[in-house]
Design a protein around this motif. Structure first.
Motif, mmCIF file in Angstrom:
data_model
loop_
_atom_site.group_PDB
_atom_site.id
_atom_site.type_symbol
_atom_site.label_atom_id
_atom_site.label_comp_id
_atom_site.label_asym_id
_atom_site.label_seq_id
_atom_site.Cartn_x
_atom_site.Cartn_y
_atom_site.Cartn_z
ATOM 1 N N THR A 24 44.009 1.404 -15.566
ATOM 2 C CA THR A 24 44.702 1.467 -14.281
ATOM 3 C C THR A 24 44.192 2.661 -13.480
ATOM 4 O O THR A 24 43.539 3.561 -14.017
ATOM 5 C CB THR A 24 46.225 1.605 -14.461
ATOM 6 O OG1 THR A 24 46.502 2.816 -15.162
ATOM 7 C CG2 THR A 24 46.819 0.417 -15.192
ATOM 8 N N SER A 25 44.514 2.661 -12.216
ATOM 9 C CA SER A 25 44.168 3.800 -11.363
ATOM 10 C C SER A 25 44.976 5.013 -11.774
ATOM 11 O O SER A 25 46.060 4.896 -12.354
ATOM 12 C CB SER A 25 44.474 3.473 -9.897
ATOM 13 O OG SER A 25 43.696 2.408 -9.451
ATOM 14 N N ALA A 70 33.970 3.963 -5.769
ATOM 15 C CA ALA A 70 35.410 3.861 -5.505
ATOM 16 C C ALA A 70 36.195 3.773 -6.808
ATOM 17 O O ALA A 70 37.243 4.417 -6.959
ATOM 18 C CB ALA A 70 35.705 2.659 -4.615
ATOM 19 N N LYS A 71 35.702 2.999 -7.769
ATOM 20 C CA LYS A 71 36.402 2.864 -9.049
ATOM 21 C C LYS A 71 36.413 4.191 -9.815
ATOM 22 O O LYS A 71 37.408 4.531 -10.457
ATOM 23 C CB LYS A 71 35.790 1.744 -9.879
ATOM 24 C CG LYS A 71 36.170 0.369 -9.326
ATOM 25 C CD LYS A 71 35.733 -0.713 -10.266
ATOM 26 C CE LYS A 71 36.624 -1.913 -10.163
ATOM 27 N NZ LYS A 71 37.932 -1.733 -10.723
ATOM 28 N N HIS A 72 35.332 4.942 -9.729
ATOM 29 C CA HIS A 72 35.324 6.274 -10.342
ATOM 30 C C HIS A 72 36.372 7.175 -9.683
ATOM 31 O O HIS A 72 37.115 7.876 -10.374
ATOM 32 C CB HIS A 72 33.937 6.917 -10.239
ATOM 33 C CG HIS A 72 33.029 6.567 -11.354
ATOM 34 N ND1 HIS A 72 32.320 5.398 -11.408
ATOM 35 C CD2 HIS A 72 32.713 7.243 -12.488
ATOM 36 C CE1 HIS A 72 31.604 5.367 -12.505
ATOM 37 N NE2 HIS A 72 31.834 6.471 -13.192
ATOM 38 N N GLU A 73 36.415 7.173 -8.369
ATOM 39 C CA GLU A 73 37.366 8.030 -7.660
ATOM 40 C C GLU A 73 38.809 7.604 -7.908
ATOM 41 O O GLU A 73 39.713 8.455 -7.931
ATOM 42 C CB GLU A 73 37.050 8.048 -6.168
ATOM 43 C CG GLU A 73 35.761 8.785 -5.861
ATOM 44 C CD GLU A 73 35.471 8.871 -4.382
ATOM 45 O OE1 GLU A 73 36.407 9.082 -3.594
ATOM 46 O OE2 GLU A 73 34.290 8.713 -4.021
ATOM 47 N N TRP A 81 41.809 9.784 -16.888
ATOM 48 C CA TRP A 81 42.688 10.636 -16.085
ATOM 49 C C TRP A 81 43.818 11.254 -16.900
ATOM 50 O O TRP A 81 44.507 12.137 -16.432
ATOM 51 C CB TRP A 81 43.231 9.870 -14.876
ATOM 52 C CG TRP A 81 43.759 8.493 -15.150
ATOM 53 C CD1 TRP A 81 43.098 7.314 -14.942
ATOM 54 C CD2 TRP A 81 45.038 8.135 -15.676
ATOM 55 N NE1 TRP A 81 43.884 6.255 -15.313
ATOM 56 C CE2 TRP A 81 45.098 6.733 -15.758
ATOM 57 C CE3 TRP A 81 46.162 8.864 -16.094
ATOM 58 C CZ2 TRP A 81 46.204 6.041 -16.228
ATOM 59 C CZ3 TRP A 81 47.266 8.171 -16.556
ATOM 60 C CH2 TRP A 81 47.276 6.789 -16.620
ATOM 61 N N TRP A 82 44.018 10.820 -18.139
ATOM 62 C CA TRP A 82 45.059 11.430 -18.962
ATOM 63 C C TRP A 82 44.475 12.614 -19.713
ATOM 64 O O TRP A 82 43.266 12.745 -19.844
ATOM 65 C CB TRP A 82 45.701 10.416 -19.906
ATOM 66 C CG TRP A 82 44.739 9.606 -20.722
ATOM 67 C CD1 TRP A 82 44.235 9.932 -21.945
ATOM 68 C CD2 TRP A 82 44.156 8.345 -20.372
ATOM 69 N NE1 TRP A 82 43.376 8.940 -22.387
ATOM 70 C CE2 TRP A 82 43.316 7.951 -21.437
ATOM 71 C CE3 TRP A 82 44.274 7.495 -19.281
ATOM 72 C CZ2 TRP A 82 42.595 6.768 -21.436
ATOM 73 C CZ3 TRP A 82 43.552 6.316 -19.274
ATOM 74 C CH2 TRP A 82 42.732 5.965 -20.339
ATOM 75 N N ASP A 88 39.374 6.303 -24.629
ATOM 76 C CA ASP A 88 39.338 5.294 -23.575
ATOM 77 C C ASP A 88 39.116 3.930 -24.230
ATOM 78 O O ASP A 88 38.094 3.711 -24.873
ATOM 79 C CB ASP A 88 38.217 5.603 -22.591
ATOM 80 C CG ASP A 88 38.190 4.657 -21.407
ATOM 81 O OD1 ASP A 88 39.156 3.886 -21.224
ATOM 82 O OD2 ASP A 88 37.207 4.697 -20.654
ATOM 83 N N LEU A 89 40.058 3.036 -24.061
ATOM 84 C CA LEU A 89 39.958 1.689 -24.635
ATOM 85 C C LEU A 89 39.671 0.640 -23.566
ATOM 86 O O LEU A 89 39.887 -0.556 -23.788
ATOM 87 C CB LEU A 89 41.258 1.358 -25.385
ATOM 88 C CG LEU A 89 41.601 2.315 -26.521
ATOM 89 C CD1 LEU A 89 42.968 1.996 -27.098
ATOM 90 C CD2 LEU A 89 40.529 2.278 -27.597
#
Length: 107
Positions: A24-25, A70-73, A81-82, A88-89
């Protein structure tokens, strides 16, 4: 046609489509940043489609790069981001991850 929202893992890190986890974002983005980045993502996706219709391979490559940026940002790709060190799964099958028990209840 009724749109069904995909299930989101209990920790909010992934949503599941056809059994696969997708990151998710970043929920810590401001509303303004999220709006701007989603608009950029949608514009880039439209550019990919237009380039494909025109068979413009150079433009398509640039459009794909804009989608990726955009997806990276947004936090959907690249570093997670956690901050708790969890792996990362992204793109893993839910049934083979720590979310297997939770996912089994979705059926």
């Amino acid at each position: 046609m009724v749109s069904k929202t995909p299930p989101v893992t209990p920790d909010g890190r992934y949503f599941v489509v056809r059994g696969r986890l997708w990151r998710t974002s970043n929920p810590n983005l401001s509303a303004a940043d999220r709006t701007r980045l989603v608009a950029a993502l949608m514009s880039a996706r439209r550019a990919v489609a237009a380039a494909r219709r025109a068979a413009d391979f150079d433009q398509e490559a640039r459009a794909h790069a804009a989608v990726d940026q955009a997806k990276h940002e947004l936090g959907e790709r690249g570093p997670v981001w956690w901050t708790d060190g969890a792996p990362d799964l992204n793109r893993h099958m839910a049934r083979t991850t720590i979310y297997a028990d939770w996912f089994a209840t979705m059926a």
